[in-house]
Design a protein around this motif. Structure first.
Motif, short mmCIF file in Angstrom:
data_model
loop_
_atom_site.label_atom_id
_atom_site.label_comp_id
_atom_site.label_asym_id
_atom_site.label_seq_id
_atom_site.Cartn_x
_atom_site.Cartn_y
_atom_site.Cartn_z
N SER A 107 21.32 38.52 36.08
CA SER A 107 21.42 37.32 35.24
C SER A 107 20.66 37.60 33.94
O SER A 107 19.56 37.12 33.73
CB SER A 107 20.84 36.11 35.96
N LEU A 108 21.29 38.43 33.13
CA LEU A 108 20.67 38.86 31.88
C LEU A 108 21.78 39.07 30.85
O LEU A 108 22.87 39.50 31.22
CB LEU A 108 19.92 40.18 32.12
N SER A 109 21.51 38.77 29.60
CA SER A 109 22.51 38.98 28.56
C SER A 109 22.42 40.40 27.99
O SER A 109 21.39 41.06 28.14
CB SER A 109 22.30 37.97 27.42
N GLU A 110 23.50 40.84 27.35
CA GLU A 110 23.48 42.16 26.70
C GLU A 110 22.36 42.21 25.68
O GLU A 110 21.66 43.22 25.59
CB GLU A 110 24.82 42.44 26.01
N ARG A 111 22.21 41.16 24.93
CA ARG A 111 21.17 41.13 23.89
C ARG A 111 19.78 41.27 24.49
O ARG A 111 18.93 41.98 23.96
CB ARG A 111 21.28 39.81 23.09
N ALA A 112 19.53 40.61 25.61
CA ALA A 112 18.22 40.71 26.27
C ALA A 112 17.96 42.14 26.73
O ALA A 112 16.85 42.66 26.58
CB ALA A 112 18.13 39.74 27.44
N VAL A 113 18.99 42.79 27.28
CA VAL A 113 18.84 44.19 27.72
C VAL A 113 18.54 45.07 26.52
O VAL A 113 17.63 45.91 26.55
CB VAL A 113 20.12 44.68 28.45
N GLN A 114 19.27 44.87 25.43
CA GLN A 114 19.06 45.68 24.22
C GLN A 114 17.65 45.49 23.66
O GLN A 114 16.99 46.46 23.28
CB GLN A 114 20.10 45.32 23.16
#
Length: 167
Positions: free
Chosen positions: A113-120
């Motif tokens: 439950s994580l967005s691409e932006r958060a991972v980046q």
């Protein structure tokens, strides 16, 4: 960060990033990065399955189907809309199952439950700390492609097929 601007990781860079994410660190000015097993798992799966980050973030255990004695991943790629079906190595399946069991994730729930932006953003904190430039989430897909290329006698057609590129 645009994909063309990211670099493929070497084995040692890949291991350094994953180990740093798993252990955490205290940076300049007392800024902390806590150990993050979820982020390490996301990037490990991208590096070992060759999927784009968006497809990794949408994965569910139910996307992995028993097919005789093997297990296969059966998804529709987010970017291309193409069906993607391939065998999941047993050790990767075990890794995914252990993660899901540890965090009590149901088979039909997304694993992350994580967005691409958060991972980046989190990856950038780690690579900045390590003094690495040109590393983004797509670097892990490029690492997968380079590994397949080298391990299979420079078979670029195999890489093209596995990445579902048209040329």
């Amino acid at each position: 960060m645009a994909n063309k601007k990211t670099t493929a990781l070497t084995q040692s860079e890949y291991e350094l990033i994953i180990n740093t994410i798993k252990s955490g660190f205290k940076g300049e000015g007392g800024r902390k990065f806590r150990a993050n097993e979820r982020l390490a798992t996301i990037l490990t799966l991208e590096a070992n399955l060759g999927l784009r980050i968006g497809d990794i973030l949408n994965l569910k255990l139910s996307d992995i189907v028993k097919d005789g004695v093997r297990y296969r991943l059966d998804i529709i790629e987010q970017k291309t809309g193409k069906r993607r079906t391939f065998t999941v190595p047993r050790e990767i399946l075990d890794y995914i199952n252990n993660y899901a069991n540890h965090y009590k994730i149901e088979p039909t729930e997304p694993l992350f439950s994580l967005s691409e932006r958060a991972v980046q953003k989190q990856l950038k904190l780690v690579t900045d700390y390590l003094g690495m430039e040109g590393v983004g989430t797509h670097s892990f897909r490029k690492y997968f492609a380079t590994s397949i290329y080298l391990e299979n006698g420079y078979n670029i057609e195999l890489v093209r097929t596995l990445l579902q590129h048209s040329s």
